[in-house]
Design an enzyme around this catalytic site. Structure first.
Site, PDB file in Angstrom:
ATOM      1  N   GLN A 275       6.613  -0.363  -4.033  1.00 18.72           N
ATOM      2  CA  GLN A 275       6.333   0.894  -3.730  1.00 18.72           C
ATOM      3  C   GLN A 275       4.900   1.030  -4.391  1.00 18.72           C
ATOM      4  OE1 GLN A 275       8.581   3.478  -5.993  1.00 18.72           O
ATOM      5  NE2 GLN A 275       8.026   5.773  -5.673  1.00 18.72           N
TER       6      GLN A 275
ATOM      7  N   HIS B  63       8.764   9.079  -1.814  1.00 20.74           N
ATOM      8  CA  HIS B  63       8.290   9.575  -0.014  1.00 20.74           C
ATOM      9  C   HIS B  63       9.585   9.131   1.048  1.00 20.74           C
ATOM     10  CE1 HIS B  63       6.032   6.002  -1.725  1.00 20.74           C
ATOM     11  NE2 HIS B  63       5.689   5.654  -0.705  1.00 20.74           N
TER      12      HIS B  63
ATOM     13  N   ASP C 204       0.232   8.308   7.502  1.00 17.84           N
ATOM     14  CA  ASP C 204      -0.087   7.905   6.626  1.00 17.84           C
ATOM     15  C   ASP C 204      -1.233   7.639   6.874  1.00 17.84           C
ATOM     16  OD1 ASP C 204       1.588   5.195   4.920  1.00 17.84           O
ATOM     17  OD2 ASP C 204      -0.182   5.367   5.741  1.00 17.84           O
TER      18      ASP C 204
ATOM     19  N   VAL D 213       2.851   4.179  -4.575  1.00 19.26           N
ATOM     20  CA  VAL D 213       2.156   5.208  -5.345  1.00 19.26           C
ATOM     21  C   VAL D 213       4.155   6.362  -5.442  1.00 19.26           C
ATOM     22  CG1 VAL D 213       1.970   8.034  -4.485  1.00 19.26           C
ATOM     23  CG2 VAL D 213       1.233   5.471  -3.688  1.00 19.26           C
TER      24      VAL D 213
ATOM     25  N   ASN E 250      11.073   2.862  -0.041  1.00 20.15           N
ATOM     26  CA  ASN E 250      10.135   2.122  -1.139  1.00 20.15           C
ATOM     27  C   ASN E 250      10.438   2.078  -2.895  1.00 20.15           C
ATOM     28  OD1 ASN E 250       9.195  -0.287   0.952  1.00 20.15           O
ATOM     29  ND2 ASN E 250       7.339   1.003   1.212  1.00 20.15           N
TER      30      ASN E 250
END
Ligand code: 5GP
Length: 114
Positions: free
Chosen positions: A94, A100, A31, A96, A87
């Protein structure tokens, strides 16, 4: 199908990322704004926006993502444990819209999260 996102660009190597694992189905990279000493995102190459979009057709892929998280956690030396987070949607925080799994570890993590 999700819209193209920054993660799509990472998959296509259009923008750089610190990639720690890749196979035919998924990619894992660190990240850019780590929230723990180890903070890795594991994503499917297929652009599913989030769990709201996932269907039974994605069952094997979702299992593969979790087992990949487990393998990466071992590779990162997280023998004491770690946290996984997905998320989902605006209320889930969330940002993006490409599915993920966050893998967080290397420090004690409080519960409940914010
Ligand atoms: P979300 O809030 O959607 O669950 O998580 C998105 C995560 O992607 C955030 O932790 C954020 O720091 C990370 N992120 C956003 N843009 C980039 C990027 O360009 N590169 C990397 N490596 N991580 C990113």
């Amino acid at each position: 199908m999700s819209e193209d996102t920054i993660f799509g660009k990472i998959i296509r190597r259009e923008i750089p990322a610190d990639i720690v694992y890749e196979d035919d189905l998924c990619l894992a990279f660190r990240d850019v704004a780590p929230q723990a000493p180890v903070h890795i995102l594991v994503i499917p190459k297929q652009p599913i926006a989030n769990l709201l979009e996932a269907t039974a057709e994605h069952q094997a892929l979702l299992g593969h993502l979790l087992l990949t998280v487990k393998a990466i956690a071992a590779q990162e030396g997280l023998a004491e444990g770690y946290r996984t987070v997905i998320n989902t949607g605006p209320a889930g925080g969330q940002t993006v819209y490409h599915l993920h799994i966050h893998l967080l570890g290397g420090r004690s993590l409080a519960w409940p999260p914010g």
